[in-house]
Design an enzyme around this catalytic site. Structure first.
Site, PDB file in Angstrom:
ATOM      1  N   SER A  72       0.817  -1.217   0.000  1.00 24.73           N
ATOM      2  CA  SER A  72       0.000   0.000   0.000  1.00 24.73           C
ATOM      3  C   SER A  72       0.852   1.268   0.000  1.00 24.73           C
ATOM      4  O   SER A  72       0.339   2.324  -0.328  1.00 24.73           O
ATOM      5  CB  SER A  72      -0.935   0.001   1.200  1.00 24.73           C
ATOM      6  OG  SER A  72      -0.239   0.304   2.372  1.00 24.73           O
ATOM      7  N   LYS A 110       0.503   4.495   6.939  1.00 22.70           N
ATOM      8  CA  LYS A 110      -0.088   5.342   5.899  1.00 22.70           C
ATOM      9  C   LYS A 110       0.529   6.737   5.968  1.00 22.70           C
ATOM     10  O   LYS A 110       1.246   7.068   6.893  1.00 22.70           O
ATOM     11  CB  LYS A 110      -1.606   5.473   6.114  1.00 22.70           C
ATOM     12  CG  LYS A 110      -2.381   4.188   6.049  1.00 22.70           C
ATOM     13  CD  LYS A 110      -2.594   3.695   4.637  1.00 22.70           C
ATOM     14  CE  LYS A 110      -3.251   2.343   4.633  1.00 22.70           C
ATOM     15  NZ  LYS A 110      -2.482   1.285   4.093  1.00 22.70           N
TER      16      LYS A 110
END
Lengths: 165, 169
Positions: free
Chosen positions: B34, B81
């Site tokens: 990701s 993230k």
């Protein structure tokens, strides 16, 4: 003489650091004391009560509805909140949206709609015991389990009200 | 006798070590794609990053920082993230149920760099700042990938009001 003072200072520092670390680990992984502020959990808890909380159940995350928990506030990360779990993930909640503030000023009771909802995975629904004066999941929705810090075990102060919760 | 000395030094070192890991930081492995291309550019080879815990609780996080946070869906899982918007920012989303979102108080908007292959705020919405656990500052392993992680935010992912002010100045 000078050497003597230096060794004493060193051992003092060593002991201070050691005890600070032990205190940190105890409070972080076993349990700690929390001072309650605010009216949102009356009549169960009052302002200035001291609670003993445990942080062991954090690892199993086996919170049940009815537990009183300490969590990081989802609207202000520097603040902790103390609320009761009303429903855990998968359970159904029926809640009433709080009265809008304008409604109180005109002294006219407004019938607010009851809403039914399921608590999503990994979340809990928390509410204060003092329904009329508590900012909780009815405002900001279900909170993620990761925000929960500890579970309240008993009240330790004032001593006359010492009791498990 | 040797055992007693060992037990005693363990008793001394264990709280010290745990406190260090809690207050300063630790090293963790990054799984998944990701955050490509910054982390794990090659899916076979996992990067190890140093996560700094110092200063995470007094909201010293800025837009563009890479942070590790507890997943809002599963508290046992930690995700890594990039912060795209802080509280009060207006973010244009990528496939969320609303096209434009004002990040509520006490929340932030996080996204993976690999758009479309990341489970992030575009799926589960803004996340509470209280879920942040650490900030990633450097890749420490493998050695040929050693580098400091820079605070960078692609221009197209800047919050709307920030993009506007920098456009007019």
């Amino acid at each position: 003489m000078k050497y003597n003072i230096l060794t004493r200072l060193r051992s003092l520092m060593r002991i201070t650091i050691q005890y600070a670390c032990i205190t940190h680990c105890t409070f972080e992984y076993l349990g700690d004391f929390v001072l309650c502020k605010g009216p949102s959990m009356e009549p169960t808890l009052f302002s200035d009560n001291v609670l003993l909380t445990e942080r062991i159940s954090k690892y199993w995350r086996n919170y049940q509805s009815g537990d009183i928990i300490i969590a990081v506030s989802p609207v202000n990360a520097d603040q902790y909140i103390c609320k009761r779990i009303v429903a855990v993930s998968g359970e159904r909640i029926v809640t009433q949206k709080p009265h809008p503030i304008e409604a109180e000023s005109v002294q006219k009771p407004v019938k607010t709609a009851m809403t039914t909802d399921y608590v999503p995975r990994g979340c809990v629904w928390i509410e204060g015991d003092n329904k009329g004066n508590s900012s909780d999941s009815r405002y900001y929705g279900p909170i993620p389990l990761g925000l929960i810090r500890s579970r309240v075990v008993c009240r330790v102060w004032p001593l006359s009200q010492l009791s498990g919760l | 006798m040797a055992f007693r000395r060992f037990a005693k030094s363990l008793l001394y070192a264990l709280p010290l070590g745990i406190t260090f890991l809690d207050c300063v930081g630790y090293v963790a492995r990054v799984d998944g794609i990701s955050m490509q291309p910054v982390l794990n550019p090659d899916a076979e080879e996992r990067d190890y990053v140093f996560l700094l815990r110092w200063g995470i609780h007094n909201s010293a996080v800025e837009r563009g920082d890479i942070i590790s946070l507890i997943s809002p869906k599963d508290p046992a899982q930690k995700i890594i993230k990039r912060v795209v918007g802080m509280q009060g920012d207006v973010v244009s989303t990528l496939g969320y149920k609303h096209e434009i979102v004002r990040v509520p108080d006490g929340h932030c908007w996080v996204e993976g760099d690999h758009t479309g292959h990341s489970l992030d705020s575009n799926t589960f919405g803004p996340v509470a700042i209280g879920l942040m656990s650490a900030r990633a500052v450097a890749i420490v392993w493998p050695p040929e990938r050693w580098r400091i992680l820079k605070n960078e935010l692609p221009g197209r992912r800047r919050p709307i009001q920030v993009a506007k002010t920098s456009y007019y100045n």
